[in-house]
Design a protein around this motif. Structure first.
Motif, PDB file in Angstrom:
ATOM      1  N   GLN A   1     -51.005  48.241-103.714  1.00  0.00           N
ATOM      2  CA  GLN A   1     -51.981  47.992-104.766  1.00  0.00           C
ATOM      3  C   GLN A   1     -53.389  47.890-104.179  1.00  0.00           C
ATOM      4  OE1 GLN A   1     -49.989  44.512-106.350  1.00  0.00           O
ATOM      5  NE2 GLN A   1     -49.426  45.622-108.225  1.00  0.00           N
ATOM      6  N   ARG A   2     -53.516  47.149-103.086  1.00  0.00           N
ATOM      7  CA  ARG A   2     -54.830  47.017-102.439  1.00  0.00           C
ATOM      8  C   ARG A   2     -55.366  48.386-102.024  1.00  0.00           C
ATOM      9  NH1 ARG A   2     -52.190  42.552 -99.873  1.00  0.00           N
ATOM     10  NH2 ARG A   2     -53.063  40.600-100.653  1.00  0.00           N
ATOM     11  N   GLN A   3     -54.498  49.201-101.420  1.00  0.00           N
ATOM     12  CA  GLN A   3     -54.946  50.512-100.940  1.00  0.00           C
ATOM     13  C   GLN A   3     -55.360  51.411-102.095  1.00  0.00           C
ATOM     14  OE1 GLN A   3     -55.392  51.027 -97.543  1.00  0.00           O
ATOM     15  NE2 GLN A   3     -56.664  52.626 -98.465  1.00  0.00           N
ATOM     16  N   ALA A   4     -54.631  51.363-103.194  1.00  0.00           N
ATOM     17  CA  ALA A   4     -55.000  52.174-104.364  1.00  0.00           C
ATOM     18  C   ALA A   4     -56.386  51.777-104.862  1.00  0.00           C
ATOM     19  CB  ALA A   4     -53.961  52.005-105.472  1.00  0.00           C
ATOM     20  N   ILE A   5     -56.678  50.480-104.846  1.00  0.00           N
ATOM     21  CA  ILE A   5     -57.997  50.014-105.277  1.00  0.00           C
ATOM     22  C   ILE A   5     -59.062  50.496-104.295  1.00  0.00           C
ATOM     23  CG2 ILE A   5     -59.453  47.981-105.636  1.00  0.00           C
ATOM     24  CD1 ILE A   5     -56.821  46.530-106.580  1.00  0.00           C
ATOM     25  N   LEU A   6     -58.827  50.318-103.004  1.00  0.00           N
ATOM     26  CA  LEU A   6     -59.795  50.756-102.002  1.00  0.00           C
ATOM     27  C   LEU A   6     -60.046  52.257-102.081  1.00  0.00           C
ATOM     28  CD1 LEU A   6     -58.583  48.603 -98.981  1.00  0.00           C
ATOM     29  CD2 LEU A   6     -60.733  48.320-100.266  1.00  0.00           C
TER      30      LEU A   6
ATOM     31  N   ASN B   1     -55.254  56.617-111.081  1.00  0.00           N
ATOM     32  CA  ASN B   1     -53.904  56.937-111.561  1.00  0.00           C
ATOM     33  C   ASN B   1     -52.856  56.106-110.826  1.00  0.00           C
ATOM     34  OD1 ASN B   1     -54.505  58.860-113.572  1.00  0.00           O
ATOM     35  ND2 ASN B   1     -54.761  60.445-112.019  1.00  0.00           N
ATOM     36  N   ARG B   2     -53.012  55.971-109.524  1.00  0.00           N
ATOM     37  CA  ARG B   2     -52.065  55.158-108.758  1.00  0.00           C
ATOM     38  C   ARG B   2     -52.142  53.700-109.197  1.00  0.00           C
ATOM     39  NH1 ARG B   2     -47.480  54.988-107.599  1.00  0.00           N
ATOM     40  NH2 ARG B   2     -46.834  53.811-105.813  1.00  0.00           N
ATOM     41  N   MET B   3     -53.360  53.222-109.448  1.00  0.00           N
ATOM     42  CA  MET B   3     -53.520  51.845-109.914  1.00  0.00           C
ATOM     43  C   MET B   3     -52.770  51.633-111.226  1.00  0.00           C
ATOM     44  SD  MET B   3     -57.437  50.750-109.081  1.00  0.00           S
ATOM     45  CE  MET B   3     -58.357  52.121-108.430  1.00  0.00           C
TER      46      MET B   3
ATOM     47  N   LEU C   1     -49.189  51.301-110.655  1.00  0.00           N
ATOM     48  CA  LEU C   1     -48.850  50.025-110.019  1.00  0.00           C
ATOM     49  C   LEU C   1     -49.133  48.824-110.913  1.00  0.00           C
ATOM     50  CD1 LEU C   1     -50.193  50.898-106.461  1.00  0.00           C
ATOM     51  CD2 LEU C   1     -47.792  50.748-107.188  1.00  0.00           C
ATOM     52  N   GLY C   2     -49.454  49.098-112.179  1.00  0.00           N
ATOM     53  CA  GLY C   2     -49.562  48.018-113.149  1.00  0.00           C
ATOM     54  C   GLY C   2     -50.945  47.661-113.642  1.00  0.00           C
ATOM     55  N   ALA C   3     -51.952  48.368-113.198  1.00  0.00           N
ATOM     56  CA  ALA C   3     -53.303  48.057-113.676  1.00  0.00           C
ATOM     57  C   ALA C   3     -53.466  48.504-115.129  1.00  0.00           C
ATOM     58  CB  ALA C   3     -54.348  48.732-112.800  1.00  0.00           C
ATOM     59  N   ASN C   4     -54.356  47.845-115.806  1.00  0.00           N
ATOM     60  CA  ASN C   4     -54.695  48.176-117.189  1.00  0.00           C
ATOM     61  C   ASN C   4     -56.052  48.869-117.163  1.00  0.00           C
ATOM     62  OD1 ASN C   4     -56.235  47.588-119.742  1.00  0.00           O
ATOM     63  ND2 ASN C   4     -54.260  46.749-120.346  1.00  0.00           N
ATOM     64  N   ILE C   5     -56.173  49.994-117.841  1.00  0.00           N
ATOM     65  CA  ILE C   5     -57.400  50.792-117.789  1.00  0.00           C
ATOM     66  C   ILE C   5     -58.624  49.994-118.232  1.00  0.00           C
ATOM     67  CG2 ILE C   5     -57.099  51.828-120.088  1.00  0.00           C
ATOM     68  CD1 ILE C   5     -58.558  53.567-116.964  1.00  0.00           C
TER      69      ILE C   5
ATOM     70  N   THR D   1     -62.126  61.736-113.284  1.00  0.00           N
ATOM     71  CA  THR D   1     -61.495  61.870-111.969  1.00  0.00           C
ATOM     72  C   THR D   1     -59.984  61.774-112.072  1.00  0.00           C
ATOM     73  OG1 THR D   1     -61.490  59.507-111.360  1.00  0.00           O
ATOM     74  CG2 THR D   1     -63.497  60.756-110.868  1.00  0.00           C
ATOM     75  N   MET D   2     -59.487  61.141-113.117  1.00  0.00           N
ATOM     76  CA  MET D   2     -58.048  60.975-113.304  1.00  0.00           C
ATOM     77  C   MET D   2     -57.402  62.245-113.854  1.00  0.00           C
ATOM     78  SD  MET D   2     -58.358  57.183-114.941  1.00  0.00           S
ATOM     79  CE  MET D   2     -56.612  56.864-115.171  1.00  0.00           C
ATOM     80  N   THR D   3     -58.198  63.148-114.361  1.00  0.00           N
ATOM     81  CA  THR D   3     -57.683  64.362-114.984  1.00  0.00           C
ATOM     82  C   THR D   3     -57.819  65.592-114.099  1.00  0.00           C
ATOM     83  OG1 THR D   3     -59.804  64.924-115.991  1.00  0.00           O
ATOM     84  CG2 THR D   3     -58.335  63.498-117.264  1.00  0.00           C
ATOM     85  N   GLY D   4     -58.598  65.470-113.027  1.00  0.00           N
ATOM     86  CA  GLY D   4     -58.869  66.631-112.186  1.00  0.00           C
ATOM     87  C   GLY D   4     -59.951  67.523-112.770  1.00  0.00           C
TER      88      GLY D   4
END
Length: 134
Positions: free
Chosen positions: A65-70, A75-77, A80-84, A104-107
Motif C-alpha cells: 500500500q505504501r509503495q502504491a502511494i509513493l 489503480n493499484r491503490m 488495495l482498498g483506497a477510495n477515490i 492517468t488511470m485510463t492511459g
C-alpha cells in the motif's frame, strides 16, 4: 443472483475496468484512506511534502500500500482498498485536478479523457465480463 452475499459481492470483481467499493475493500484500505484524509490539514500536507516515506511509515498499512502511494499508482491503490474520493486529497496535494489524476488511470491524455467524458463516457459495448471474455 446468488443468495450468498460473498458470492454476490465477488461478482463485482468480474466487471472490466471497474472497482466496486465494497465493505471488504473498505476494511482492507482503512489506513490508506485515513492517511489520505489526514492531508486535509495544512500541517500534515507540509510534513508529507518534506518526507513522504517518513510520513507514510507512521501509518499501519502494508508495504504494498505504501509503495502504491509513493508510486502514485492510483489503480493499484484502489485495488488495495483506497477510495477515490479520499485519494483526491493525495492528488490535490500534488497539484493535480481530479481530471488530471483520473486520466492517468485510463492511459489517456487529459484531453482524450475529457473528450470521452464530454461525449458521454465509455461505451457500454465491448467486454462486459472478465472471466467470460464477452
Amino acid at each position: 443472483m446468488s443468495t450468498d452475499i460473498h458470492t454476490y459481492l465477488a461478482e463485482f470483481d468480474d466487471i472490466p475496468g471497474t472497482r466496486v467499493y465494497t465493505a471488504k475493500r473498505a476494511r482492507k484500505g482503512y489506513w490508506m484512506n485515513q492517511f489520505a484524509m489526514s492531508l486535509m490539514k495544512a500541517e500534515n500536507r507540509e510534513r508529507w511534502k518534506v518526507d513522504e516515506r517518513a510520513y507514510l511509515d507512521e501509518w499501519p498499512m502494508t508495504e504494498e500500500q505504501r509503495q502504491a502511494i509513493l508510486d502514485r499508482d492510483y489503480n493499484r491503490m484502489l485495488d488495495l482498498g483506497a477510495n477515490i474520493y479520499f485519494l483526491a486529497k493525495v492528488f490535490s496535494t500534488d497539484g493535480l485536478s481530479f481530471v488530471q489524476a483520473v486520466s492517468t488511470m485510463t492511459g489517456m491524455s487529459v484531453d482524450e479523457y475529457q473528450a470521452m467524458m464530454l461525449a458521454g463516457g465509455r461505451s457500454p459495448e465491448g467486454v462486459r465480463s472478465i472471466k467470460e471474455k464477452r
